[in-house]
Write an enzyme that holds these catalytic residues in place. Sequence first.
Site, PDB file in Angstrom:
ATOM      1  N   GLN A  19     -16.695  -0.169   4.221  1.00 20.88           N
ATOM      2  CA  GLN A  19     -17.442  -0.768   5.590  1.00 20.88           C
ATOM      3  C   GLN A  19     -17.783  -2.201   5.197  1.00 20.88           C
ATOM      4  O   GLN A  19     -16.897  -2.725   4.645  1.00 20.88           O
ATOM      5  CB  GLN A  19     -18.846   0.200   5.749  1.00 20.88           C
ATOM      6  CG  GLN A  19     -18.475   1.462   6.293  1.00 20.88           C
ATOM      7  CD  GLN A  19     -18.373   2.489   5.240  1.00 20.88           C
ATOM      8  OE1 GLN A  19     -18.756   2.552   4.248  1.00 20.88           O
ATOM      9  NE2 GLN A  19     -17.248   3.206   5.467  1.00 20.88           N
ATOM     10  N   LYS A  29     -10.435  -5.780   2.839  1.00 18.78           N
ATOM     11  CA  LYS A  29     -10.656  -5.755   1.398  1.00 18.78           C
ATOM     12  C   LYS A  29      -9.769  -4.895   0.649  1.00 18.78           C
ATOM     13  O   LYS A  29      -9.440  -5.238  -0.337  1.00 18.78           O
ATOM     14  CB  LYS A  29     -11.945  -4.901   1.314  1.00 18.78           C
ATOM     15  CG  LYS A  29     -13.329  -5.429   1.999  1.00 18.78           C
ATOM     16  CD  LYS A  29     -14.458  -4.558   1.930  1.00 18.78           C
ATOM     17  CE  LYS A  29     -14.123  -3.306   2.757  1.00 18.78           C
ATOM     18  NZ  LYS A  29     -14.092  -3.349   4.027  1.00 18.78           N
ATOM     19  N   ASP A  79     -13.408  -3.523   7.998  1.00 21.45           N
ATOM     20  CA  ASP A  79     -12.117  -3.983   8.316  1.00 21.45           C
ATOM     21  C   ASP A  79     -11.765  -5.555   8.031  1.00 21.45           C
ATOM     22  O   ASP A  79     -10.891  -5.791   8.849  1.00 21.45           O
ATOM     23  CB  ASP A  79     -11.858  -3.664   9.599  1.00 21.45           C
ATOM     24  CG  ASP A  79     -12.210  -2.166  10.068  1.00 21.45           C
ATOM     25  OD1 ASP A  79     -12.096  -1.316   9.171  1.00 21.45           O
ATOM     26  OD2 ASP A  79     -12.759  -1.860  11.061  1.00 21.45           O
ATOM     27  N   GLY A 131     -11.084   2.810   5.644  1.00 14.12           N
ATOM     28  CA  GLY A 131      -9.620   2.953   5.798  1.00 14.12           C
ATOM     29  C   GLY A 131      -9.181   1.783   5.060  1.00 14.12           C
ATOM     30  O   GLY A 131      -9.382   0.526   5.637  1.00 14.12           O
ATOM     31  N   HIS A 132      -8.599   1.601   4.075  1.00 12.98           N
ATOM     32  CA  HIS A 132      -8.358   0.419   3.472  1.00 12.98           C
ATOM     33  C   HIS A 132      -6.586   0.808   3.486  1.00 12.98           C
ATOM     34  O   HIS A 132      -6.007   1.487   3.011  1.00 12.98           O
ATOM     35  CB  HIS A 132      -8.428   0.443   1.856  1.00 12.98           C
ATOM     36  CG  HIS A 132      -9.984   0.153   1.691  1.00 12.98           C
ATOM     37  ND1 HIS A 132     -10.570   0.064   0.472  1.00 12.98           N
ATOM     38  CD2 HIS A 132     -11.004  -0.373   2.513  1.00 12.98           C
ATOM     39  CE1 HIS A 132     -11.887  -0.213   0.735  1.00 12.98           C
ATOM     40  NE2 HIS A 132     -12.086  -0.314   1.953  1.00 12.98           N
TER      41      HIS A 132
HETATM   42  P1  IMP Z   1     -19.822   6.520  10.159  1.00 19.25           P
HETATM   43  O1  IMP Z   1     -19.961   5.709   8.796  1.00 19.25           O
HETATM   44  O2  IMP Z   1     -19.086   7.372  10.411  1.00 19.25           O
HETATM   45  O3  IMP Z   1     -21.429   7.380  10.152  1.00 19.25           O
HETATM   46  O4  IMP Z   1     -20.284   5.402  11.363  1.00 19.25           O
HETATM   47  C1  IMP Z   1     -21.311   4.488  11.653  1.00 19.25           C
HETATM   48  C2  IMP Z   1     -20.657   3.090  12.087  1.00 19.25           C
HETATM   49  O5  IMP Z   1     -20.009   2.569  11.024  1.00 19.25           O
HETATM   50  C3  IMP Z   1     -19.822   3.360  13.162  1.00 19.25           C
HETATM   51  O6  IMP Z   1     -19.891   2.067  14.189  1.00 19.25           O
HETATM   52  C4  IMP Z   1     -18.414   3.270  12.804  1.00 19.25           C
HETATM   53  O7  IMP Z   1     -17.520   2.800  13.554  1.00 19.25           O
HETATM   54  C5  IMP Z   1     -18.675   2.188  11.338  1.00 19.25           C
HETATM   55  N1  IMP Z   1     -17.801   2.417  10.427  1.00 19.25           N
HETATM   56  C6  IMP Z   1     -17.951   3.286   9.509  1.00 19.25           C
HETATM   57  N2  IMP Z   1     -16.647   3.087   8.573  1.00 19.25           N
HETATM   58  C7  IMP Z   1     -16.126   1.985   8.869  1.00 19.25           C
HETATM   59  C8  IMP Z   1     -15.112   1.206   8.543  1.00 19.25           C
HETATM   60  O8  IMP Z   1     -14.561   1.492   7.184  1.00 19.25           O
HETATM   61  N3  IMP Z   1     -14.727   0.205   8.888  1.00 19.25           N
HETATM   62  C9  IMP Z   1     -15.077  -0.219  10.108  1.00 19.25           C
HETATM   63  N4  IMP Z   1     -16.475   0.412  10.810  1.00 19.25           N
HETATM   64  C10 IMP Z   1     -16.584   1.459   9.963  1.00 19.25           C
END
Ligand code: IMP
Length: 463
Positions: free
Chosen positions: A254, A46, A43, A70-71
């Site tokens: 991420q 990017k 977040d 989520g972009h």
């Molecule tokens: P997962 O990717 O759904 O397995 O989640 C694992 C961790 O990564 C959690 O803490 C999510 O909140 C975090 N996470 C996954 N995708 C994003 C993203 O795009 N932005 C911020 N945090 C993320």
Amino acid sequence: MRKFTCEQKNTPLLQWFAGCAPSGVREFIRMSNVIVLGAQWGDEGKGKVVDLLAERFDIVARYQGGHNAGHTVFIGERKFVLKLIPSGILRPGVLAVIGNGVVIDLAALIEEMNTLEASGIDVERYLRISNRAHVIFPFHRLIEKMSEARENRIPIGTTSRGIGPCYEDKTGRRGIRIADLFDPESFHALYDTLAEDKEKLAAAFHLEEPIDYAEIRRKHAEYAERIRPLVCDTAALLADSMFRAKRILFEGAQGTMLDVDHGTYPFVTSSSAAAGGASIGTGVPPTRIQGVIGVSKAYITRVGSGPFPTESKDGGGDLLRREGNEFGAVTGRPRRCGWFDVPLLRYTAMVNGFDTLVITKLDVLDQLEKIPVCVRYRLHGSDVTEMPATYRALEAIEPQYEELPGWRTCTRGIARYDDLPDRARAYLNFLEERTGVEVGGISTGPERNETIIRAGSKLERLI
Ligand code: IMP
């Protein structure tokens, strides 16, 4: 109009890889492929940076993650939230590639394709999907829900999109890839074996929600037909494109601290979000990638659970959340907010080899009288210079702050470095000096034109 093809021009390409390309060919190939990725927990903004840079590249490729990302990109009044499709798709003429390292929920992908098409974007023409990417099925989501809710398990606070269980199947060598969908006999056999595993797991976990395995299989055969024209060997497509002097921008999802190896394990995602993942997740050799751009906010946020040394649980954090509208683009969860963390950035610069940084959301700090910046970590009474490996040690970190004076003027929309208030420039210089990484770009608002690219910076040279 540029033309993209999935076909390989075999002879010269293979010659090139074999290192026996005729003299002059290497010079002809302008090798400047660049990775853009988040310096903390995702977040960082990017989406906007990739969208902005995409016009200087021919291809934007995603290399890991799934629809957990989520972009958000604003173009005029229009807001686009892209979860799976690289945000390069919003630039006319730019090819968007979903690499082999991405995991794909086909229902989510098709929904996103439909939304973009409804906005007039020619998705069929400008999107390509790796035939080696793994498929997320609805039962992955249910398995994740059950395992997250299990007693005594460390609750990660995932996005509940089935990302982790899909990567588990990939690494467990029982996953189903996009290419498998197009061979009905093999797909049925693979799917039925996987479904049987999940049925057993669901029974062991006493899952009450019924799963219609046959219906899921039927639907996926349908989804496969919808995406068939877009699927190809994207590694070969990228190799061929590089041979034809096309430039690739790799888009990380991420952030580094969510990388399964280098992040705050186990509070991480299940893929290689750090720069090295770009090569694994697309099949582009590391030797063909020339630069790494780190993106960081002027402060820090995190969603989900896990260590966050500089989190501000008082009014400071509330102000950042309010001013920065810090709520998850995918889940809507309020983001945890805190102060810029120099030791963390030094660590992510080490792991990724950042050439330059883009600092986003500088304007969110406009009102602050004083801005704390963490400059050192202490742990159990001693200074630490390395990032602790365990989450318990990370949680025990005592961040040491220096306070910088705020500028208390509106910086929103400033597009020239020299127009920034002196104190804002002093803040950026401080980050640059302490992290050892140049601040090449600054974002002062969500719009494309609310951006500074510093003259003479490495960023300017890379893009
Ligand atoms: P997962 O990717 O759904 O397995 O989640 C694992 C961790 O990564 C959690 O803490 C999510 O909140 C975090 N996470 C996954 N995708 C994003 C993203 O795009 N932005 C911020 N945090 C993320």
